[in-house]
Design an enzyme around this catalytic site. Structure first.
Site, PDB file in Angstrom:
ATOM      1  N   GLY B  48       0.829  -1.206   0.000  1.00 15.28           N
ATOM      2  CA  GLY B  48       0.000   0.000   0.000  1.00 15.28           C
ATOM      3  C   GLY B  48       0.860   1.251   0.000  1.00 15.28           C
ATOM      4  O   GLY B  48       1.958   1.269   0.559  1.00 15.28           O
ATOM      5  N   ALA B  52      -0.306   6.201   5.083  1.00 19.19           N
ATOM      6  CA  ALA B  52       0.443   5.376   6.027  1.00 19.19           C
ATOM      7  C   ALA B  52       1.557   4.607   5.310  1.00 19.19           C
ATOM      8  O   ALA B  52       2.714   4.625   5.737  1.00 19.19           O
ATOM      9  CB  ALA B  52      -0.498   4.412   6.745  1.00 19.19           C
ATOM     10  N   SER B 292     -16.946  17.091   1.606  1.00 22.13           N
ATOM     11  CA  SER B 292     -16.240  17.252   2.875  1.00 22.13           C
ATOM     12  C   SER B 292     -17.157  17.761   3.972  1.00 22.13           C
ATOM     13  O   SER B 292     -17.976  18.644   3.788  1.00 22.13           O
ATOM     14  CB  SER B 292     -15.095  18.236   2.727  1.00 22.13           C
ATOM     15  OG  SER B 292     -14.615  18.582   4.005  1.00 22.13           O
ATOM     16  N   ARG B 338     -19.882  12.788  13.362  1.00 19.16           N
ATOM     17  CA  ARG B 338     -20.441  12.191  12.155  1.00 19.16           C
ATOM     18  C   ARG B 338     -21.554  11.191  12.423  1.00 19.16           C
ATOM     19  O   ARG B 338     -22.560  11.176  11.729  1.00 19.16           O
ATOM     20  CB  ARG B 338     -19.329  11.484  11.401  1.00 19.16           C
ATOM     21  CG  ARG B 338     -18.362  12.469  10.841  1.00 19.16           C
ATOM     22  CD  ARG B 338     -17.187  11.799  10.191  1.00 19.16           C
ATOM     23  NE  ARG B 338     -16.432  12.828   9.495  1.00 19.16           N
ATOM     24  CZ  ARG B 338     -15.302  12.601   8.860  1.00 19.16           C
ATOM     25  NH1 ARG B 338     -14.794  11.383   8.832  1.00 19.16           N
ATOM     26  NH2 ARG B 338     -14.673  13.569   8.243  1.00 19.16           N
ATOM     27  N   HIS B 409     -18.110   5.313   4.740  1.00 19.73           N
ATOM     28  CA  HIS B 409     -16.990   6.183   4.423  1.00 19.73           C
ATOM     29  C   HIS B 409     -15.669   5.666   4.976  1.00 19.73           C
ATOM     30  O   HIS B 409     -14.624   5.773   4.353  1.00 19.73           O
ATOM     31  CB  HIS B 409     -17.314   7.543   5.026  1.00 19.73           C
ATOM     32  CG  HIS B 409     -16.178   8.501   5.028  1.00 19.73           C
ATOM     33  ND1 HIS B 409     -15.526   8.839   3.878  1.00 19.73           N
ATOM     34  CD2 HIS B 409     -15.567   9.165   6.016  1.00 19.73           C
ATOM     35  CE1 HIS B 409     -14.572   9.701   4.172  1.00 19.73           C
ATOM     36  NE2 HIS B 409     -14.553   9.893   5.458  1.00 19.73           N
TER      37      HIS B 409
END
Lengths: 248, 647
Positions: B48, B52, B292, B338, B409
């Site tokens: 990946g 990160a 956003s 959220r 999400h």
């Protein structure tokens, strides 16, 4: 809506390709262009045909993975839009739409609509960075950056590396892509120490990858989904001249 | 019927037993170091290239390790971190508004509804300030004030302005920073980069992660790569739901394969449903697009007071609008966390007050903001988001209120890791969204970017060095039986997928899985619904292996095969998510069990029974096989356990 797609099919880099027509009778104006290809691929799969290969990922216009030439225009007819963000409402019922991969000497076709854009990565590897090893950074506020300069850097840093500029250029030049990186990093105080070396290395890598020369036709800026301006190319030329003359 | 077995408790034994402010310093001091001259002899696989993985690869290579890195995309620059819009949190306190490391720590633990490990969260808050410094030094063009200093804004769930941003493209800018740092190391020969290469399985030898099996997506060639340690930085698993804001190809195969090889999977049911996404428009829809959350700073959310009101929004007078977040949560208003904002939107739509197709939407209105700041100022702050909305919906949000609806999400769950970010397989480290570590049951906005970069730049490298320095590893090569077995399993699986030649496409299975998960394991979960899902999912999995149609062959570019392999893993993971959701008979953060709510419909935790992270051990996929639950009790020594209240 009923649409006819004429799509470039090419099984592998070594085999010749050709345009193949497919009818999509159930297109919806609110679909994205890639969703139209998804619908076609579902059908091809069930009919035992080979589905059309194309690059895509985020489908939000930011990852830069997607990109095809639609009716001769990179990313299609709508300004400042990637293929994934192009919607079928831009077309009319009954339209015949040509869909081709990016065409450029430096971008070989892998299969169907997928091309090899790794040359763009190698341009960045040649110096499209600021050498700041992890942990070595000064406190962020120690170097104020005037807002107009920060904004210029940002505008250029929005490049998504999709390669539309190269596909649109009659010379297959990657000048807009390369200049965006030069304008992003060379305008910032953090990028100043490597300023000359950076522009020289990037231009050298660009040439080595087989991208064509820039003749200021400006097709690239029209195709660019992020609106990178011609000014950036002027910036690159200025930076290149300055570096070549050895001025510090 | 229960669907799982209970195993022994599990504990993190790596965080030192000293006051929380000193833990990270102490851990780093206790960590063994690898002599710089010896690092070249050690290799590390990083899977990946998002925030990160990109940050980890670049940093490990700078330190002198030989890094072998992978991404399925055609370039490391395309990882889905790039799509994060809003910003990145850091406790810089540049606003002098009372922020501090402790407050960021406190907000994150509270925002996560007391289901995260305090030690990890504190370290994240400590590290946050360094991230901003690092990114500025790399040339990340954060938004700045006219004085030349960095601008910040506030985000959901907090009352300070600690979010740094780059217009609505913060993820892109941070990722390009990490990508450039990685590119520098590729050019220097310190990173061997394999793009368009997907991990198929983890190689475990003598109980330690020693490599991966990966497939070249262009040639179909399956190869083995061996190293001293493996870092998984492969993101979240939101695409279990088919429709999510994740990139189309984001997948869980790397972490799921590691799970099958012995890595515990923690809190799989903790998924975040983001409140501000563009509602879906039809059945052909391939993915959802997020707007956003920063929009909630200036946009006001409302629905018509009268159910079934079909007038256009400009025809609905103020008195007949319900700004329900401002009404129910006057303290935080439109900026509640959220999970709360998402559920509130669902509740309004359930009451019949939803707007747009199918009544599945609420308005996010900028009319007041435009009156207050002027259209230019709004354009400067949110221009690209407004453009994106216009392109997708064909509506101009400067004139008509946006319609938004929640969508999957982010996944807070992931592979269980200790304080060193090491999974239960020694030598297999997990960073970023792929691990479970920092966000508990709900992630605050602008904290994903913070965690990805904290893990990659600052937390993983010293701990990985410690592992290498303190472990004696035998030399292994591709002829080792464990390697051969793993390769055979991986290729056998692909052959099997190709040989079924059934009558249903991969996407049709994926879509059906997604519908089940969204209905029964989405915004509201019930015992009945989850049991129903757990009845259906094994059937669907069985049907998949019997009747999926994957055209083409394995020794060529084959996107259908790639998808089939990923969906086969999603099918198994979806089941574990439902088991986890069923076993956790409480509501917390993004996990809302309808049986556990307060009289006014808020989530009710059950700290006596569930103040633990649930780490699942793989139990097989055969009939009668069940996953095994290991509980990691969570202690709250610094942040007082309290019911969240954002009123």
């Amino acid at each position: 809506m009923k649409l006819t797609l004429r799509i470039w099919r090419q099984a592998s880099p070594d085999e010749p390709g050709r345009m193949v027509a497919y009818e999509v009778p159930d297109a919806n104006p609110d679909m994205s262009f890639l969703e139209l290809l998804d619908v076609l691929n579902e059908r091809l799969t069930l009919e035992g045909d080979d589905p059309v290969s194309f690059d895509h990922d985020c489908r939000e216009g930011i990852c830069g993975a997607c990109g095809v030439v639609i009716n001769g225009q990179a990313h299609g007819p709508r300004e400042r839009t990637t293929t994934c963000q192009l919607h079928i409402r831009e077309f009319n019922d009954g339209d015949v739409i040509d869909v081709e991969p990016w065409r450029s000497v430096a971008f070989g076709v892998i299969k169907d609509l997928m091309v090899d854009r790794s040359g763009l990565d190698r341009i960045i590897q040649a110096g499209g960075y600021i050498s700041a090893p992890t942990g070595s950074a000064p406190e962020a506020h120690s170097t104020p950056v005037p807002k107009p300069i920060a904004d210029t850097a940002f505008d250029n840093a929005t490049c998504i590396g999709c390669g539309a500029c190269v596909a649109a250029c009659p010379n297959g030049s990657s000048m807009l892509f390369t200049s965006a990186k030069v304008a992003h990093l060379n305008s910032l105080p953090q990028g100043a120490p490597e300023r000359a070396e950076r522009v020289l290395n990037l231009v050298e890598a660009m040439d080595a990858e087989g991208f064509g020369g820039c003749t200021n036709t400006g097709e690239c800026t029209v195709a660019c989904p992020k609106g990178i301006p011609m000014d950036s190319i002027a910036t690159l030329n200025r930076e290149y001249l300055r570096a070549s003359l050895g001025r510090k | 019927m229960t669907f799982y077995k209970i195993g022994d408790d599990i504990a993190d034994t790596t965080a030192p037993d000293v006051p929380i402010e000193q833990r990270w310093d102490k851990r780093r001091f206790d960590a063994k170091l690898v002599n710089p001259a010896n690092r070249r002899r050690h290799s590390v696989i990083v899977v990946g290239t998002g925030l990160a993985g990109g940050a980890a690869g670049a940093t490990l290579a700078e330190q002198g390790y030989r890094v072998i890195q992978f991404c399925y995309q055609d370039s490391p620059r395309r990882a889905h971190s790039i799509a994060a819009q809003g910003g990145i949190n850091a406790a810089k306190n540049y606003r002098n508004d009372g922020d501090s490391v402790y407050r960021l720590f406190y907000d994150t633990v509270k925002g996560g509804d007391f289901r995260a490990r305090e030690s990890n969260v504190y370290r994240l808050a400590q590290t946050s300030t360094q991230i901003i410094d690092q990114c500025v030094a790399q040339g990340v063009p954060f938004a700045r004030e006219y004085g030349g200093l960095l601008d910040t804004r506030s985000f959901g769930g907090v009352q300070v302005a600690r979010t740094f941003y780059a217009r609505g493209q913060t993820g892109q800018q941070l990722l390009i920073g990490a990508y450039q740092a990685l590119s520098r190391q590729i050019d220097a020969g310190n990173v061997e980069m394999h793009a368009r290469t997907e991990m198929l399985d983890l190689i475990v030898i003598d109980g330690r992660a020693r490599g991966i099996v990966a497939r070249d997506l262009i040639t179909g060639q399956v190869s083995t790569y061996l190293a001293d340690a493996v870092v998984l930085a492969t993101g979240g698993y939101g695409n279990v739901f088919y429709l999510s804001t994740n990139a189309k190809n984001s997948n869980a195969s790397a972490i799921w394969r590691a799970h099958r090889r012995g890595a515990y999977f923690a809190n799989p049911c903790y998924t975040q449903i983001h409140p501000t996404c563009i509602p879906r428009s039809g059945d052909y829809q391939g993915k959802l697009t997020l707007m956003s959350e920063s929009l909630r700073n200036d946009g006001r959310i409302w629905v018509p007071k009268n159910p079934g009101d079909t007038r256009s929004p400009d025809q609905i007078p103020e008195a007949e609008r319900d700004y329900y977040l401002e009404r129910i949560y006057p303290g935080f208003g439109n900026l509640v966390p959220r999970d709360i904002a998402s559920r509130a939107a669902k509740n309004q739509c359930d009451l019949g007050r939803g707007v747009g197709p199918g009544g599945l939407g609420v308005y996010l209105d900028f009319a007041d903001a435009i009156r207050r700041m002027g259209e230019d100022k709004v354009r400067e702050k949110y221009g690209n988001l407004f453009e994106m909305y216009d392109r997708i919906t064909g509506e101009d949000p400067y004139k008509v209120p946006m319609r938004i609806y929640p969508a999957v999400h982010y996944t807070m769950g992931g592979l269980w890791v200790d304080y060193d970010l090491q999974s239960t397989i020694p030598g297999c480290f997990v960073v970023g969204e792929a691990n479970f570590s920092d966000h508990g049951a709900n992630r605050l906005g602008a904290s994903a970017l913070m965690q990805g970069l904290a893990d990659g730049y600052f937390v993983l490298p010293p701990m990985l060095g410690n592992y290498i320095a303190s472990t004696k590893l035998e030399k292994v090569d591709a002829s080792h039986p464990a390697v051969v077995d793993t390769v055979n399993e991986a290729t056998g699986r692909l052959t099997r997928l190709l040989s079924i030649d059934g009558e249903r496409t991969v996407d049709s299975f994926h879509r059906e899985l997604g519908e089940i998960m969204w209905e029964e394991c989405g915004m509201a979960r019930s015992e009945d619904g989850l049991r129903k899902a757990l009845g259906r999912l094994p059937e669907l999995r069985e049907e998949f292996w019997r009747s999926v149609k994957v055209p083409g062959t394995g020794d060529q570019l084959n996107q259908s095969l790639e998808r089939a392999n990923r969906v086969s893993d999603f099918l198994e993971l979806g089941e574990l998510m439902c088991v986890d959701a069923l076993h956790r008979e409480e509501s917390c953060g993004g996990h809302f069990r309808v049986e556990s709510q307060t009289p006014d419909g808020e989530a009710r935790r059950d700290d006596d029974r569930f103040a633990y992270a649930g780490a699942w051990e793989f139990g097989g996929t055969g009939t009668g096989d069940q996953p095994i639950l290991h509980k990691e009790p969570l202690n709250f020594d610094y942040v007082h356990l309290a019911q969240r209240n954002y009123a």
